[in-house]
Design an enzyme around this catalytic site. Structure first.
Site, PDB file in Angstrom:
ATOM      1  N   ARG A   1       1.011  -1.348   0.129  1.00  0.00           N
ATOM      2  CA  ARG A   1       0.020  -0.148  -0.028  1.00  0.00           C
ATOM      3  C   ARG A   1       0.943   1.331   0.078  1.00  0.00           C
ATOM      4  O   ARG A   1       0.575   2.044  -0.658  1.00  0.00           O
ATOM      5  CB  ARG A   1      -0.821  -0.062   1.180  1.00  0.00           C
ATOM      6  CG  ARG A   1      -1.700   1.176   1.397  1.00  0.00           C
ATOM      7  CD  ARG A   1      -2.861   1.248   2.136  1.00  0.00           C
ATOM      8  NE  ARG A   1      -2.531   0.479   3.491  1.00  0.00           N
ATOM      9  CZ  ARG A   1      -2.008   0.869   4.521  1.00  0.00           C
ATOM     10  NH1 ARG A   1      -1.229   1.826   4.605  1.00  0.00           N
ATOM     11  NH2 ARG A   1      -1.855   0.015   5.595  1.00  0.00           N
TER      12      ARG A   1
ATOM     13  N   TYR B   1     -17.148  15.813 -15.180  1.00  0.00           N
ATOM     14  CA  TYR B   1     -17.439  14.449 -15.487  1.00  0.00           C
ATOM     15  C   TYR B   1     -18.566  14.407 -14.344  1.00  0.00           C
ATOM     16  O   TYR B   1     -18.412  14.670 -13.069  1.00  0.00           O
ATOM     17  CB  TYR B   1     -16.335  13.491 -15.206  1.00  0.00           C
ATOM     18  CG  TYR B   1     -16.623  12.086 -14.765  1.00  0.00           C
ATOM     19  CD1 TYR B   1     -17.705  11.384 -15.655  1.00  0.00           C
ATOM     20  CD2 TYR B   1     -16.272  11.377 -13.780  1.00  0.00           C
ATOM     21  CE1 TYR B   1     -18.143   9.863 -15.440  1.00  0.00           C
ATOM     22  CE2 TYR B   1     -16.524  10.109 -13.502  1.00  0.00           C
ATOM     23  CZ  TYR B   1     -17.413   9.458 -14.339  1.00  0.00           C
ATOM     24  OH  TYR B   1     -17.701   8.113 -13.884  1.00  0.00           O
TER      25      TYR B   1
ATOM     26  N   ASP C   1      -7.791  18.222 -14.711  1.00  0.00           N
ATOM     27  CA  ASP C   1      -8.084  16.978 -14.760  1.00  0.00           C
ATOM     28  C   ASP C   1      -7.562  16.939 -16.387  1.00  0.00           C
ATOM     29  O   ASP C   1      -8.245  17.600 -17.042  1.00  0.00           O
ATOM     30  CB  ASP C   1      -9.672  16.674 -14.677  1.00  0.00           C
ATOM     31  CG  ASP C   1      -9.923  15.307 -15.004  1.00  0.00           C
ATOM     32  OD1 ASP C   1      -9.118  14.801 -15.834  1.00  0.00           O
ATOM     33  OD2 ASP C   1     -10.665  14.731 -14.406  1.00  0.00           O
TER      34      ASP C   1
ATOM     35  N   LYS D   1      -8.988   5.822 -19.462  1.00  0.00           N
ATOM     36  CA  LYS D   1      -9.069   6.265 -20.616  1.00  0.00           C
ATOM     37  C   LYS D   1      -8.038   6.250 -21.606  1.00  0.00           C
ATOM     38  O   LYS D   1      -7.394   5.100 -21.905  1.00  0.00           O
ATOM     39  CB  LYS D   1      -9.716   7.709 -20.642  1.00  0.00           C
ATOM     40  CG  LYS D   1     -10.787   7.883 -19.268  1.00  0.00           C
ATOM     41  CD  LYS D   1     -11.925   6.983 -19.582  1.00  0.00           C
ATOM     42  CE  LYS D   1     -12.734   7.027 -18.514  1.00  0.00           C
ATOM     43  NZ  LYS D   1     -13.029   7.370 -17.156  1.00  0.00           N
TER      44      LYS D   1
END
Ligand code: PYR
Length: 377
Positions: free
Chosen positions: A46, A98, A170, A195
């Site tokens: 992690r 978004y 973004d 994407k």
């Protein structure tokens, strides 16, 4: 190294243990520590994992930042970035974002005391006016999802700097191939790497990059504390996909140019939203800050034509959420990706019920156009 070489040879291009040219998948949750209380390079996945670290180094290089961070999704990356701030902090956010980001802001972050003013980022005076005493950052997409609106990154970042606040961009639609916000004054870049970066619709992932040492330190702390990190298998898959980003973007662009030419001539098509069009409001700014305009196109049909019938009649182009994959995808934001935004807010922001968003893939352009044509007729 230039961009395409960096895509292939960036990150940890050679495994230090074996010399493997493809970064190995270090599928280990924990790492042997040789001394108690030492400072091992790897301790727990992690906190850090060599496969993820290679990907994080690569995205930092591509965005010309100093530190990259990989998360389990774009939303997780955005959540971690907003977690840099505290209750009572205020943000200026772009009006076209978004639907998942809208939901995160309105249904989650507001419950934790973060405050937001929504602004059309193309209006620089409105951006400056929205900044308050407790404003800590400006957050926006450019091009936006789904209206492809263009914000002037350099101009917004200058306003933000003058007020001593951060600029967060973004960069999902543009990718670092077409636009590098940190070089234009932004402090943090986020991506839905699901994407274009992944590029094959086979991995869900998010990335954040900064060139601010203090932000980097805090993001590393938050990434480890919140724990929404990307696993080693998905890190490998994402980095594998990213190696061909430049090659894919060139074909995406060629195809988008062909599709735009077709759409402009077809009598069934109404308004087209695409920054490459000379009469599109953000065209000049896009020309200044982007290498090319990308392969996301939104459009409306002529009045009286049924968007539902059109998208359901397509045979090659998939009716599906997401974008940026090698396959062409189409969707209706009001029903799909932006369905979580209340209708009146959506309409006020310019997203009509029948707006169609097309992600132009890298199939032969004749086939994409033939499919659009048969569904329109
Ligand atoms: C989109 O299709 O816009 C998502 O981010 C899922």
């Amino acid at each position: 190294m230039k961009f395409n070489t960096q895509l292939i040879h960036g990150g940890n291009s050679e495994d230090p243990v074996t010399g493997a040219v493809s970064t190995p998948i270090y599928r280990s949750s924990t790492f042997h520590q040789h001394v108690l209380g030492g400072e091992p390079k790897w301790e727990y996945s992690r906190t850090g994992n060599p496969t993820r670290a290679s990907l994080e180094k690569l995205i930092a290089e591509l965005e010309q930042g100093t530190a990259g961070f990989a998360f389990a999704s774009g939303s997780a990356a955005i959540h971690a970035v907003f977690s840099l701030f505290s209750q009572g902090d205020h943000f200026v956010v772009g009006s076209d974002v978004y639907g998942g980001t809208f939901r995160l802001i309105n249904k989650v972050l507001k419950r934790f005391g973060l405050e937001f003013t929504v602004v059309d980022m193309r209006d620089l005076a409105a951006v400056a006016d929205a900044i308050q005493d407790n404003t800590v950052a400006v957050y926006f997409e450019t091009p936006t999802n789904p209206l492809l609106q263009i914000a002037d990154i350099q101009a917004v970042a200058t306003i933000a700097k003058n007020h001593g606040i951060k600029t967060i961009v973004d960069n999902t639609f543009a990718t670092p191939y077409n636009q590098q916000p940190l070089t234009l004054g932004a402090d943090i870049v986020v991506h839905s790497a699901t994407k274009y970066l992944g590029g094959h619709s086979d991995v869900v992932a998010g990335l954040a990059v900064t060139n601010d040492e203090q932000v980097a330190e805090q993001l590393a702390f938050l990434q480890n504390s919140i724990g929404s990190t990307l696993g080693p298998d998905d890190s490998w898959l994402l980095q594998r996909g990213m190696k061909t980003l430049g090659a894919r973007m060139r074909v995406h662009q060629e195809n988008a140019d062909a599709v735009i030419e077709f759409l402009q001539k077809d009598p069934h098509i109404g308004k087209i939203y695409y920054p490459g069009l000379k009469d599109f409001s953000g065209h000049e700014v896009a020309t200044k800050q982007m290498r090319n305009f990308g392969a996301m196109i939104s459009f409306e049909l002529q009045a009286g034509l049924d968007a539902k019938k059109f998208v359901e009649s397509l045979q090659l182009i998939d009716l599906a959420e997401s974008l940026g994959g090698i396959e062409s995808l189409i969707e209706v934001p009001a029903v799909m990706t932006h369905g979580s935004i209340p209708r009146e807010i959506r309409l006020a922001n310019g997203i009509k019920d029948e707006l169609i968003r097309l992600s132009v893939g890298i199939e032969d352009p004749e086939d994409i156009i033939a499919d659009l044509q048969q569904a329109l007729n």
